[in-house]
Design a protein around this motif. Sequence first.
Motif, PDB file in Angstrom:
ATOM      1  N   UNK A   1       0.881  -1.119   0.143  1.00 19.34           N
ATOM      2  CA  UNK A   1       0.009  -0.175  -0.017  1.00 19.34           C
ATOM      3  C   UNK A   1       0.898   1.182  -0.176  1.00 19.34           C
ATOM      4  N   UNK A   2       2.248   1.161   0.548  1.00 17.59           N
ATOM      5  CA  UNK A   2       2.858   2.221   0.794  1.00 17.59           C
ATOM      6  C   UNK A   2       2.591   2.962   1.928  1.00 17.59           C
ATOM      7  N   UNK A   3       1.654   2.438   3.082  1.00 16.35           N
ATOM      8  CA  UNK A   3       1.414   3.117   4.081  1.00 16.35           C
ATOM      9  C   UNK A   3       2.748   3.330   4.951  1.00 16.35           C
ATOM     10  N   UNK A   4       2.766   4.474   5.680  1.00 20.81           N
ATOM     11  CA  UNK A   4       3.605   4.751   6.614  1.00 20.81           C
ATOM     12  C   UNK A   4       3.427   3.805   7.799  1.00 20.81           C
ATOM     13  N   UNK A   5       4.221   3.105   8.299  1.00 24.08           N
ATOM     14  CA  UNK A   5       4.155   2.163   9.420  1.00 24.08           C
ATOM     15  C   UNK A   5       4.119   2.846  10.606  1.00 24.08           C
ATOM     16  N   UNK A   6       4.446   4.070  10.866  1.00 20.80           N
ATOM     17  CA  UNK A   6       4.303   4.847  11.964  1.00 20.80           C
ATOM     18  C   UNK A   6       2.774   5.285  12.353  1.00 20.80           C
ATOM     19  N   UNK A   7       1.989   5.221  11.335  1.00 20.07           N
ATOM     20  CA  UNK A   7       0.570   5.500  11.662  1.00 20.07           C
ATOM     21  C   UNK A   7      -0.312   4.423  11.841  1.00 20.07           C
ATOM     22  N   UNK A   8       0.353   2.997  11.729  1.00 20.66           N
ATOM     23  CA  UNK A   8      -0.214   1.891  11.967  1.00 20.66           C
ATOM     24  C   UNK A   8      -0.390   1.579  13.302  1.00 20.66           C
ATOM     25  N   UNK A   9      -1.484   1.325  14.255  1.00 26.19           N
ATOM     26  CA  UNK A   9      -1.507   0.974  15.514  1.00 26.19           C
ATOM     27  C   UNK A   9      -1.921  -0.424  15.617  1.00 26.19           C
ATOM     28  N   UNK A  10      -1.443  -1.378  16.341  1.00 31.45           N
ATOM     29  CA  UNK A  10      -1.756  -2.893  16.719  1.00 31.45           C
ATOM     30  C   UNK A  10      -2.474  -2.924  17.720  1.00 31.45           C
ATOM     31  N   UNK A  11      -3.730  -3.070  18.080  1.00 29.70           N
ATOM     32  CA  UNK A  11      -4.373  -3.257  19.529  1.00 29.70           C
ATOM     33  C   UNK A  11      -4.372  -4.989  19.844  1.00 29.70           C
TER      34      UNK A  11
ATOM     35  N   UNK B   1       6.589  -8.811  18.436  1.00 31.15           N
ATOM     36  CA  UNK B   1       6.159  -7.123  18.906  1.00 31.15           C
ATOM     37  C   UNK B   1       7.394  -6.277  18.504  1.00 31.15           C
ATOM     38  N   UNK B   2       8.480  -6.764  18.831  1.00 26.83           N
ATOM     39  CA  UNK B   2       9.850  -6.099  18.690  1.00 26.83           C
ATOM     40  C   UNK B   2      10.218  -5.985  17.228  1.00 26.83           C
ATOM     41  N   UNK B   3       9.915  -6.908  16.335  1.00 24.35           N
ATOM     42  CA  UNK B   3      10.127  -6.814  14.929  1.00 24.35           C
ATOM     43  C   UNK B   3       9.493  -5.921  14.342  1.00 24.35           C
ATOM     44  N   UNK B   4       8.198  -5.799  14.673  1.00 22.91           N
ATOM     45  CA  UNK B   4       7.089  -4.780  14.103  1.00 22.91           C
ATOM     46  C   UNK B   4       7.342  -3.428  14.597  1.00 22.91           C
ATOM     47  N   UNK B   5       7.892  -3.319  15.958  1.00 24.14           N
ATOM     48  CA  UNK B   5       8.030  -2.078  16.455  1.00 24.14           C
ATOM     49  C   UNK B   5       9.389  -1.492  15.703  1.00 24.14           C
ATOM     50  N   UNK B   6      10.360  -2.409  15.298  1.00 24.74           N
ATOM     51  CA  UNK B   6      11.517  -2.100  14.725  1.00 24.74           C
ATOM     52  C   UNK B   6      11.133  -1.095  13.213  1.00 24.74           C
ATOM     53  N   UNK B   7      10.105  -1.861  12.722  1.00 24.62           N
ATOM     54  CA  UNK B   7       9.391  -1.013  11.409  1.00 24.62           C
ATOM     55  C   UNK B   7       8.730   0.169  11.711  1.00 24.62           C
ATOM     56  N   UNK B   8       8.332   0.501  12.734  1.00 24.80           N
ATOM     57  CA  UNK B   8       7.627   1.700  13.236  1.00 24.80           C
ATOM     58  C   UNK B   8       6.316   1.567  13.680  1.00 24.80           C
ATOM     59  N   UNK B   9       5.922   0.368  13.719  1.00 26.26           N
ATOM     60  CA  UNK B   9       4.359  -0.055  13.937  1.00 26.26           C
ATOM     61  C   UNK B   9       4.235   0.257  15.475  1.00 26.26           C
ATOM     62  N   UNK B  10       3.099   0.585  16.000  1.00 22.29           N
ATOM     63  CA  UNK B  10       3.171   0.889  17.499  1.00 22.29           C
ATOM     64  C   UNK B  10       2.014  -0.158  17.973  1.00 22.29           C
ATOM     65  N   UNK B  11       2.330  -0.201  19.284  1.00 22.76           N
ATOM     66  CA  UNK B  11       1.321  -1.207  19.842  1.00 22.76           C
ATOM     67  C   UNK B  11       0.395  -0.556  21.286  1.00 22.76           C
ATOM     68  N   UNK B  12      -0.940  -0.844  21.134  1.00 23.47           N
ATOM     69  CA  UNK B  12      -1.653  -0.690  22.358  1.00 23.47           C
ATOM     70  C   UNK B  12      -2.344  -1.611  23.153  1.00 23.47           C
ATOM     71  N   UNK B  13      -2.283  -1.720  24.355  1.00 21.62           N
ATOM     72  CA  UNK B  13      -3.177  -2.536  25.086  1.00 21.62           C
ATOM     73  C   UNK B  13      -4.428  -2.325  25.229  1.00 21.62           C
ATOM     74  N   UNK B  14      -5.341  -2.950  24.657  1.00 16.03           N
ATOM     75  CA  UNK B  14      -6.755  -2.732  24.572  1.00 16.03           C
ATOM     76  C   UNK B  14      -7.308  -3.232  25.974  1.00 16.03           C
ATOM     77  N   UNK B  15      -8.602  -2.652  26.380  1.00 17.63           N
ATOM     78  CA  UNK B  15      -9.405  -3.199  27.217  1.00 17.63           C
ATOM     79  C   UNK B  15      -8.374  -3.172  28.631  1.00 17.63           C
ATOM     80  N   UNK B  16      -7.691  -2.338  29.021  1.00 14.42           N
ATOM     81  CA  UNK B  16      -6.784  -2.317  29.768  1.00 14.42           C
ATOM     82  C   UNK B  16      -7.387  -2.189  31.214  1.00 14.42           C
TER      83      UNK B  16
END
Length: 266
Positions: A139-149, A166-181
Amino acid sequence: SKAAGRNAVRFFDPALQERALLRVALQREMRHGLRAGEFVLHGQPIVDEHGRVRGQEALLRWLHPVRGLVSPMQFIPLAEESGFILPLGQWVLQRACELLAAWANDPHRCSWTLAVNLSARQLRQADLVQTVRTALKASGADPRRLKLELTESQLLHDVEDTISKMEALAEMGVQFALDDFGTGYSSLAYLKRLPLAQLKIDRTFVRDVLDDPNDAAIARTILQLAASLDLSVVAEGVETAAQFDTLRAMGCRLFQGYHFGRPAPL
Ligand code: C2E
Ligand code: CA
Ligand code: CA
Ligand code: CA
């Protein structure tokens, strides 16, 4: 056999049998529905303390031609059970990345993040990292704009494997959120090991934050915990101005809920 005996007994209950048949039908119809374009992504805005939109959470909808709108609460568990969540989740990731790429050319949306829910099964999938990378590249999307919950309970399976993905994806710039915390069991030490960017306060604590001192204390504790771990916080399920004001006074800076917008087609 003993197992056959148990099944035989179960099928004397007509309500149970009907539910089992519905499950089988839905499983089959889901596979057809994905090919037929019956799944769509809706988005719900995530706003800052000024009410300005900072991103969206992608929420999957199934527009069934006969059954009408089927809730993800109904079909996601079935898709998890059958494994269909893998192609379905891959479609969600592709669609989300396409949207992000389109937003990049829109001055009002280019800074938005798009949050995607990952199921437990997807997290355990061996090629998850590759699936996300492919969706981003295609898609050409910026990985830093993608958040995975993810939810806390999902993280309890095979912690080391989860962290390495998670570390491999975070290395690409992808962010993680912890849902229903707040609804699961996270220890502070454990949270520190995960490459997280955000905690989302479960909406059960937001609902009674004005009336229930326990829920107010939990919300406050989550905000303090997040501050000490350098994580942002989204309060989920904000339905009233009073809840918004209370949470804002506690230091919360991001909000999601019907007060700001219901999920709508993206
Ligand atoms: P979730 O991730 O906790 O998503 C938030 C849910 O809260 C959404 O329900 C949303 O419509 C609802 N919500 C938002 N604001 C409010 C509010 O102010 N009050 C109340 N009462 N509810 C609010 P929805 O869309 O029915 O989704 C339910 C769950 O289905 C999600 O919970 C998520 O766990 C799952 N889900 C949705 N889309 C996906 C997906 O693409 N993949 C996976 N794996 N799961 C998904
Ligand atoms: Ca979510
Ligand atoms: Ca949630
Ligand atoms: Ca309560």
